[in-house]
Motif scaffolding. Structure first.
Motif, PDB file in Angstrom:
ATOM      1  N   THR A 143      37.424  47.151  30.078  1.00  0.00           N
ATOM      2  CA  THR A 143      36.788  45.395  30.353  1.00  0.00           C
ATOM      3  C   THR A 143      37.950  44.673  30.837  1.00  0.00           C
ATOM      4  OG1 THR A 143      34.648  46.691  28.897  1.00  0.00           O
ATOM      5  CG2 THR A 143      35.156  43.788  29.121  1.00  0.00           C
ATOM      6  N   MET A 144      38.972  44.753  29.833  1.00  0.00           N
ATOM      7  CA  MET A 144      39.883  43.887  30.166  1.00  0.00           C
ATOM      8  C   MET A 144      40.785  44.211  31.717  1.00  0.00           C
ATOM      9  SD  MET A 144      43.492  44.597  27.994  1.00  0.00           S
ATOM     10  CE  MET A 144      44.056  46.015  28.625  1.00  0.00           C
ATOM     11  N   ALA A 145      40.728  45.625  31.958  1.00  0.00           N
ATOM     12  CA  ALA A 145      41.553  46.178  33.352  1.00  0.00           C
ATOM     13  C   ALA A 145      39.838  45.284  34.372  1.00  0.00           C
ATOM     14  CB  ALA A 145      41.386  46.835  33.197  1.00  0.00           C
ATOM     15  N   GLN A 146      38.947  45.182  34.581  1.00  0.00           N
ATOM     16  CA  GLN A 146      37.849  44.858  35.401  1.00  0.00           C
ATOM     17  C   GLN A 146      37.890  42.857  35.231  1.00  0.00           C
ATOM     18  OE1 GLN A 146      34.145  46.247  35.438  1.00  0.00           O
ATOM     19  NE2 GLN A 146      34.158  47.685  33.662  1.00  0.00           N
ATOM     20  N   PHE A 147      38.296  42.698  34.494  1.00  0.00           N
ATOM     21  CA  PHE A 147      38.813  40.808  34.560  1.00  0.00           C
ATOM     22  C   PHE A 147      39.985  40.988  35.477  1.00  0.00           C
ATOM     23  CE2 PHE A 147      35.532  40.773  31.079  1.00  0.00           C
ATOM     24  CZ  PHE A 147      34.339  39.771  32.370  1.00  0.00           C
ATOM     25  N   ALA A 148      40.653  41.408  35.482  1.00  0.00           N
ATOM     26  CA  ALA A 148      42.184  41.676  35.471  1.00  0.00           C
ATOM     27  C   ALA A 148      42.383  41.723  37.318  1.00  0.00           C
ATOM     28  CB  ALA A 148      43.253  42.402  34.946  1.00  0.00           C
ATOM     29  N   ALA A 149      41.359  42.905  37.437  1.00  0.00           N
ATOM     30  CA  ALA A 149      41.508  42.878  39.211  1.00  0.00           C
ATOM     31  C   ALA A 149      40.494  42.106  39.985  1.00  0.00           C
ATOM     32  CB  ALA A 149      40.447  44.339  38.914  1.00  0.00           C
ATOM     33  N   LEU A 150      39.410  41.676  38.886  1.00  0.00           N
ATOM     34  CA  LEU A 150      38.998  40.574  40.108  1.00  0.00           C
ATOM     35  C   LEU A 150      39.596  39.229  40.518  1.00  0.00           C
ATOM     36  CD1 LEU A 150      36.111  39.017  40.246  1.00  0.00           C
ATOM     37  CD2 LEU A 150      35.757  38.408  38.004  1.00  0.00           C
ATOM     38  N   GLU A 151      40.544  39.098  39.330  1.00  0.00           N
ATOM     39  CA  GLU A 151      41.466  37.617  39.740  1.00  0.00           C
ATOM     40  C   GLU A 151      42.648  38.024  40.697  1.00  0.00           C
ATOM     41  OE1 GLU A 151      43.404  34.522  39.811  1.00  0.00           O
ATOM     42  OE2 GLU A 151      41.552  34.975  38.343  1.00  0.00           O
ATOM     43  N   ALA A 152      42.631  39.999  41.011  1.00  0.00           N
ATOM     44  CA  ALA A 152      43.829  40.024  41.664  1.00  0.00           C
ATOM     45  C   ALA A 152      43.164  39.867  43.244  1.00  0.00           C
ATOM     46  CB  ALA A 152      44.083  41.932  41.104  1.00  0.00           C
ATOM     47  N   LEU A 153      42.486  40.086  43.430  1.00  0.00           N
ATOM     48  CA  LEU A 153      40.676  40.604  44.841  1.00  0.00           C
ATOM     49  C   LEU A 153      41.043  38.503  44.842  1.00  0.00           C
ATOM     50  CD1 LEU A 153      38.279  42.688  44.262  1.00  0.00           C
ATOM     51  CD2 LEU A 153      40.221  43.152  45.282  1.00  0.00           C
ATOM     52  N   LYS A 154      41.316  37.620  43.557  1.00  0.00           N
ATOM     53  CA  LYS A 154      40.865  36.414  44.646  1.00  0.00           C
ATOM     54  C   LYS A 154      41.755  35.641  44.843  1.00  0.00           C
ATOM     55  CE  LYS A 154      36.546  35.925  41.252  1.00  0.00           C
ATOM     56  NZ  LYS A 154      35.567  34.595  40.654  1.00  0.00           N
ATOM     57  N   SER A 155      43.533  36.596  43.844  1.00  0.00           N
ATOM     58  CA  SER A 155      44.132  35.067  44.274  1.00  0.00           C
ATOM     59  C   SER A 155      45.740  35.779  44.375  1.00  0.00           C
ATOM     60  CB  SER A 155      44.974  34.462  43.342  1.00  0.00           C
ATOM     61  OG  SER A 155      44.744  35.135  41.586  1.00  0.00           O
ATOM     62  N   GLY A 156      45.311  37.164  44.829  1.00  0.00           N
ATOM     63  CA  GLY A 156      46.894  38.469  45.220  1.00  0.00           C
ATOM     64  C   GLY A 156      47.257  38.098  46.117  1.00  0.00           C
ATOM     65  N   LYS A 157      46.251  37.331  47.384  1.00  0.00           N
ATOM     66  CA  LYS A 157      46.877  38.124  48.200  1.00  0.00           C
ATOM     67  C   LYS A 157      48.517  37.924  48.916  1.00  0.00           C
ATOM     68  CE  LYS A 157      45.221  37.826  53.235  1.00  0.00           C
ATOM     69  NZ  LYS A 157      44.510  36.938  54.190  1.00  0.00           N
ATOM     70  N   GLU A 158      49.075  37.141  47.814  1.00  0.00           N
ATOM     71  CA  GLU A 158      50.497  36.324  48.433  1.00  0.00           C
ATOM     72  C   GLU A 158      51.450  37.625  47.997  1.00  0.00           C
ATOM     73  OE1 GLU A 158      51.797  34.355  51.157  1.00  0.00           O
ATOM     74  OE2 GLU A 158      49.261  33.829  50.909  1.00  0.00           O
ATOM     75  N   ASP A 159      50.512  37.885  46.808  1.00  0.00           N
ATOM     76  CA  ASP A 159      51.585  38.299  45.934  1.00  0.00           C
ATOM     77  C   ASP A 159      51.883  40.031  47.060  1.00  0.00           C
ATOM     78  OD1 ASP A 159      52.088  37.045  43.918  1.00  0.00           O
ATOM     79  OD2 ASP A 159      50.935  37.513  42.882  1.00  0.00           O
ATOM     80  N   VAL A 160      51.024  40.873  46.926  1.00  0.00           N
ATOM     81  CA  VAL A 160      50.158  41.561  48.321  1.00  0.00           C
ATOM     82  C   VAL A 160      51.325  41.669  49.709  1.00  0.00           C
ATOM     83  CG1 VAL A 160      49.475  43.446  49.241  1.00  0.00           C
ATOM     84  CG2 VAL A 160      47.899  42.357  47.615  1.00  0.00           C
TER      85      VAL A 160
END
Length: 388
Positions: A272-289
């Protein structure tokens, strides 16, 4: 003497251990080793993603999610795929959140393979592909590529490998271990074969975010392929989330729901906690990628050029973070080269033969290491080759 009874499955007994593991174990007990062997980003998962996981724990989200994963995450996955790669799936019935892309591959094969059916595996390939086909009751049929085609499969090779029992083709672009990436025109040629012979394609797109010289094209976006493609991806590589063990699979509803049955019985749901992390990754992680991608591209250019200058011929990988140089000029086998390099110069690489017969004469080097480590590894590899 009475033979001791074995309780093991014949299939499992005949499986060979991962060839990568042996070299990791050798390197583990040595000091001062530079590892170019691990297929893992050297970046730490960004703080906003880690914070989202911590916040989910603080808020008490510690129970199971739906078997297929948080609906909000599945919706975000479909939005991300549509926006990034022009691919469209239903979050309700065609997306499953999995424990890494590896589990997605496993349940996909188990959902589609009947005993004895064949899956074409394009080699060099990731070490788990053929064993997973075997464990699903199928037969892996290797199709070997070479550096002459930059390790890209040619259409006639696929057609020559087909039999009446062929069910699917396993595809990975950008490729592990070679880094080769198929262009849109090359994907279209493969799509024609899949449509002509009514085949499924398992498209491992885990490195989609790490394509350097041209835009990434998802196989599902090509006309006629959405209904016969099982798209597998995840967060390990592009979002630097290897230890979170979170992936996803998108497939036509009939296939996705069959996979969900296996997922329900074998895994229940992803953490579950990894799913919440992934949700944030998709929402705000583009610049880091994008920052990681720029860094990998610089490292690729330096490392591949250096290998060629040393005399280890290497094509320019279009994606992922692997170089796959030839070591044939040294007269050593892949395993001999890798072992001697580790023992004499303390640089860990993976022998190419563990990725299939066509990998012999090559080594896999991950350039997901700091530039300082890459520069030092180049000095050591050069010294080693000159001694030979």
């Amino acid at each position: 003497m009475k033979q001791t009874k074995t309780y093991l499955s014949n299939t499992v007994e005949e499986l060979k251990p991962s060839g990568i593991r042996r070299f990791f174990d050798l390197a583990a007990g040595m000091e001062g080793v530079i590892s170019l062997g691990v297929g893992e980003p050297d970046f730490v998962t960004s703080w906003t993603i880690r914070e989202a996981a911590i916040s989910s724990l603080e808020q008490g989200y510690t129970s199971y999610t739906a078997n297929a994963g948080l609906m909000e995450l599945r919706e975000e996955i479909t939005y991300y795929l549509n926006k990034s790669f022009d691919v469209s799936y239903s979050p309700k019935n065609e997306v499953i959140v999995t424990v890494g892309a590896s589990q997605a591959l496993d349940i996909a094969l188990r959902a589609i393979i009947n005993p004895g059916e064949e899956v074409i595996v394009i080699e060099p390939s990731f070490v788990s592909y053929s064993p997973l086909v075997t464990l699903a009751g199928g037969k892996a049929v290797p199709v070997q590529t070479t550096k002459d085609s930059d390790f890209k499969v040619l259409p006639h090779q696929l057609e020559n490998a087909l039999t009446p029992r062929t069910k699917a083709i396993m595809l990975c672009s950008p490729n592990n271990p070679t880094g080769s990436m198929l262009s849109e025109s090359e994907l279209r040629e493969i799509a024609k074969i899949a449509i002509k012979y009514d085949l499924l394609i398992l498209s491992d797109e885990i490195y989609a975010e790490l394509s350097y010289d041209e835009g990434y094209v998802s196989l599902s976006s090509i006309e006629g392929m959405r209904e016969r493609t099982i798209l597998i991806s995840g967060f390990s590589k592009g979002f630097a989330m290897t230890g979170w063990r979170l992936g996803f699979v998108c497939a036509p509803e009939e296939i996705a729901q069959a996979m969900l049955k296996i997922h329900q019985y074998s895994m229940m749901c992803a953490p579950t906690m990894a799913q919440f992390a992934a949700l944030e990754a998709l929402k705000s992680g583009k610049e880091d990628v994008l920052e990681m991608k720029k860094s990998y591209r610089r490292r690729r250019n330096y490392f591949v050029q250096s290998l060629n200058e040393i005399g280890l011929e290497c094509h320019i990988p279009g994606g992922a973070f692997y170089a796959f140089p030839s070591i044939k000029s040294t007269g050593l086998t892949s395993e001999q080269f890798a072992e001697k390099l580790l023992l004499e110069e303390k640089v860990a690489v993976v022998p190419g033969n563990v990725f299939g017969e066509s990998g012999e004469g090559h080594i896999r080097c991950s350039y997901a290491s700091s530039m300082e480590q890459l520069q030092e590894s180049v000095k050591r590899i050069k010294r080693f080759v000159e001694k030979l």
